[in-house]
Design a protein around this motif. Structure first.
Motif, PDB file in Angstrom:
ATOM      1  N   HIS A   1       0.813  -1.206   0.000  1.00 13.86           N
ATOM      2  CA  HIS A   1       0.000   0.000   0.000  1.00 13.86           C
ATOM      3  C   HIS A   1       0.846   1.256   0.000  1.00 13.86           C
TER       4      HIS A   1
ATOM      5  N   GLU B   1       2.076   1.835  -3.467  1.00 18.49           N
ATOM      6  CA  GLU B   1       0.967   2.227  -4.338  1.00 18.49           C
ATOM      7  C   GLU B   1       0.534   3.656  -4.065  1.00 18.49           C
ATOM      8  N   GLU B   2       0.446   4.011  -2.771  1.00 15.08           N
ATOM      9  CA  GLU B   2       0.012   5.360  -2.413  1.00 15.08           C
ATOM     10  C   GLU B   2       1.060   6.390  -2.803  1.00 15.08           C
TER      11      GLU B   2
ATOM     12  N   HIS C   1      -7.082   2.511  -1.074  1.00 18.53           N
ATOM     13  CA  HIS C   1      -6.017   2.086  -0.171  1.00 18.53           C
ATOM     14  C   HIS C   1      -5.566   3.188   0.793  1.00 18.53           C
TER      15      HIS C   1
ATOM     16  N   ASP D   1      -5.186   5.028   4.224  1.00 17.84           N
ATOM     17  CA  ASP D   1      -5.067   4.437   5.555  1.00 17.84           C
ATOM     18  C   ASP D   1      -6.141   5.018   6.479  1.00 17.84           C
TER      19      ASP D   1
ATOM     20  N   MET E   1      -7.827  -3.413   2.230  1.00 11.91           N
ATOM     21  CA  MET E   1      -7.936  -1.978   1.985  1.00 11.91           C
ATOM     22  C   MET E   1      -6.737  -1.214   2.539  1.00 11.91           C
ATOM     23  N   ILE E   2      -6.348  -1.492   3.778  1.00 11.10           N
ATOM     24  CA  ILE E   2      -5.277  -0.712   4.404  1.00 11.10           C
ATOM     25  C   ILE E   2      -3.982  -1.486   4.576  1.00 11.10           C
ATOM     26  N   GLY E   3      -3.992  -2.802   4.301  1.00  9.90           N
ATOM     27  CA  GLY E   3      -2.771  -3.581   4.448  1.00  9.90           C
ATOM     28  C   GLY E   3      -2.569  -4.034   5.881  1.00  9.90           C
TER      29      GLY E   3
ATOM     30  N   HIS F   1     -10.458  -3.649  -7.418  1.00  7.74           N
ATOM     31  CA  HIS F   1     -10.418  -3.801  -5.967  1.00  7.74           C
ATOM     32  C   HIS F   1     -11.305  -4.947  -5.506  1.00  7.74           C
TER      33      HIS F   1
END
Length: 664
Positions: free
Chosen positions: A12, A15-16, A337, A339, A509-511, A614
């Motif tokens: 994440h 990616e972010e 993604h 946080d 979603m957030i890892g 997703h």
């Protein structure tokens, strides 16, 4: 990347970091233009007028700094869990409060209740902003209008009309000393109070010019006997309300693209002003008495009082705006993604610290005013409107460069209020856009219509008796009905949908290692414990005590008539009816179609992320018959979807891990 246990592990952070915020991830709904847009919008929504005019008063009322103990406990066990649940739900589904409950369709009424609450609160909240706009406009003068009283709008006991006099002095003039109430007068005109003790026993005391200015000139409340006597519309308030709705409409007319930029000012400016006001407050004579009263008046016995715990919990809901729908609406414009856990902790803790910090600002001025008036801090401390529009203006006129401090303070109130109003209106519009996507094509027209409607519904609040109506709405529109919504949320997610599945939704979603937080593999049990047990039990405690300790609405010494109280209850019941009538209607429709009611308590085919890329991530922990990759796509037959599902299983290392599936 896929681990051997079938779980999807996404980098994440990488990616972010590589995200191009100039392009929307979700082109249909749109996204925030930057990482800070959402965080500041969420912070601005949570940090509102209640932090400045309600929290400091509750501290003084409930044992001083001791109040922080129940406040923090309620924040940890009730406030933050619901806050994180709503942010994660809105972000995972990219849906507003009306359409995000497809995880358990029968609970869609929760969203209906949220929209009703936000609509009702949004109507009267913008009126308070209009009051602040009125005061801001009136502050642009070298002589602030509430310095002295004018007999055209002030009452007979306004402080500037009263002369220091004793019994002998009163009898030595053309006036007469009333021996029953301590007033010196000549029939209709009051000269002074010759016996303040006797006057106080008869509920007579000098009135600050700022109080008469608010009630007599601004609101016209002095000319109304109550909610049954609204009287004529006050056109200056109508203009102020119109300006307030123009600001809201202009900010939201392009959705989060425009509001996301405005919040950089409206969310940060109040902090700048609070810092400036604190520096000024600490230079005022008497500030120490105010600060000592705020944090050193320790009454440990108050912790035994259940009312203190109830006040702490209610303040958490009022301050964080839990269960109003705005958090879901704001989070629905996040990238998938983002946080959400990190943002939840930042906003919740930031909101708590803001309340604590604002208390120092307010009580430094209260200490100064108390010393100037030769009275005690608790005699000038008030909650709500009185603190913002009576006490502070009274303190301002006693300082050099009073015009500057008045302008700064009311600009702060306006920006504090606007952030919350933006989110309230955004909650309603997002709900309609998600339920009726065709409206997005004419977003600007819909926003104008909503603003005009909000303005028209707010017109009764601009009458002489409008303040009584506003107080009634404030008491009932977002009261214990919000607690019912919170309880239903916890039951829906933790018990019907199931935390075992929801924790995996959050994971993709957030890892596993969110920034600034412990790994999700380590902390998920905490959220399970909160959502499934502790938080709903805490909500039930607050709800039960609110019923046990119920008292009808009042406005100062004014008690609402039974029909007025009933009107308030209608606003509360409207939310409850919205929740449970939706359940009943859905059950009737399901039976009419000949379908099983069981389908209403299991996720619908459209439940999950909005984008197929997703939704594919859910293939790591769900079987092919539990979700569809593209339920909105052109390939409308199940065979096409099954082929796509086979591709997903190959993408994630073959068939699902049997041991993993046993958890479900």
């Amino acid at each position: 990347m896929t681990k051997g246990n079938g779980r999807v592990e996404v980098d994440h952070e990488a990616e972010e970091f590589g995200t191009d915020f100039s392009k929307d991830e979700n082109e249909d709904r749109g996204n925030w233009s930057g990482r800070l847009d959402f965080l500041l919008a969420c912070l601005g929504y949570a940090v509102g007028l209640g932090n400045v005019w309600r929290f400091p008063y509750l501290c003084y009322k409930n044992g001083g700094a001791v109040f922080f103990i129940p406040y923090v406990i309620m924040l940890v066990f009730v406030g933050i869990p619901i806050f994180f649940m709503e942010l994660s739900l809105g972000q995972f589904t990219s849906s507003g409060p009306l359409t995000c409950w497809e995880c358990v369709p029968i609970f869609k009424g929760i969203g209906v209740g949220m929209v009703i609450v936000s609509a009702l609160v949004g109507i009267y909240y913008n009126m308070i902003i209009a009051w602040a706009l009125f005061y801001l406009a009136a502050s642009f003068t070298s002589d602030l209008p509430w310095v002295t009283c004018d007999r055209d709008w002030a009452g007979p006991y306004c402080a500037t009309f009263l002369t220091d006099v004793d019994l002998a002095g009163c009898n030595g003039t053309d006036f007469v000393a009333n021996t029953t109430n301590g007033v010196c007068y000549n029939g209709s005109e009051v000269y002074g109070l010759w016996n303040t003790t006797l006057a106080k026993e008869n509920e007579i005391k000098p009135v600050l010019p700022s109080e008469d200015y608010l009630n007599g000139y601004v609101l016209g409340k002095s000319y109304s006997t109550g909610i049954g006597d609204l009287g004529p519309i006050r056109w200056k308030l109508v203009i102020a309300l119109f300006v307030a709705w123009v600001i809201v409409c202009a900010t939201l007319i392009n959705g989060v693209k425009s509001s996301g930029k405005v919040v950089y000012f409206t969310a940060l400016f109040p902090y700048i002003v609070l810092i400036i006001l604190l520096i000024r407050g600490l230079t005022l004579d008497g500030y120490k008495e105010g600060i000592d009263f705020y944090i050193l008046k320790l009454d440990w016995d108050r912790l035994k009082d259940s009312a203190v715990w109830k006040d702490a919990a209610v303040q958490i809901f009022f301050s964080l705006s839990d269960s109003w729908g705005g958090l879901i609406a704001l989070a629905s414009y996040n990238r998938f993604h983002n946080d959400a856990l990190r943002d939840s902790l930042i906003v919740a803790i930031g909101n708590c610290m803001t309340s604590f910090f604002a208390g120092f600002v307010i009580f430094s001025f209260l200490g100064f005013l108390a010393k100037d008036l030769n009275t005690t801090v608790d005699d000038v401390a008030e909650s709500g409107v009185g603190l913002a529009f009576i006490v502070y203006p009274a303190a301002v006129i006693r300082m050099p460069v009073s015009t500057l401090w008045a302008i700064l303070f009311f600009m702060m109130l306006i920006t504090l209020g606007l952030d919350s109003e933006f989110a309230l209106v955004e909650t309603v519009t997002t709900a309609f856009f998600d339920q009726f996507p065709v409206l997005r094509k004419k977003k600007w027209i819909f926003m104008i219509v909503m603003s005009v409607l909000g303005f028209l519904l707010g017109l009764p609040l601009t009458t002489n008796g409008g303040a009584y109506m506003l107080q009634l709405m404030d008491h009932y529109a977002g009261g214990w009905n919000v607690l019912v919504i919170a309880f239903c949320e916890c039951i829906c997610i933790a018990w019907f949908y199931g935390f075992a599945r929801y924790k995996e939704d959050i994971r993709v979603m957030i890892g596993n290692s969110p920034c600034c937080c412990v790994p999700w593999d380590f902390c998920w049990w905490w959220w399970s414990l909160m959502w499934a047990g502790v938080t709903p039990l805490g909500v039930l405690f607050i709800l039960g005590y609110s019923w046990y300790d119920y008292s009808p609405a009042s406005y100062g010494k004014y008690l609402y008539p039974e029909w007025g109280d009933a009107l308030g209850w209608l606003m509360t019941i409207a939310v409850i009816v919205g929740i449970f009538s939706t359940m009943i209607v859905m059950c009737i429709c399901q039976c009419h179609k000949g379908k099983s009611l069981y389908e209403l308590i299991k996720p619908s085919p459209t439940w999950g992320p909005a984008l197929p890329k997703h939704r594919r991530l859910m293939g790591a922990y769900l079987s092919p018959n539990q979700f569809e990759i593209d339920p909105w796509g052109e390939s409308g037959n199940i065979n096409a979807r099954s082929v796509e599902m086979d591709d997903v299983k190959l993408e994630h290392g073959g068939a699902h891990n049997d041991a993993y599936n046993e958890k479900f």
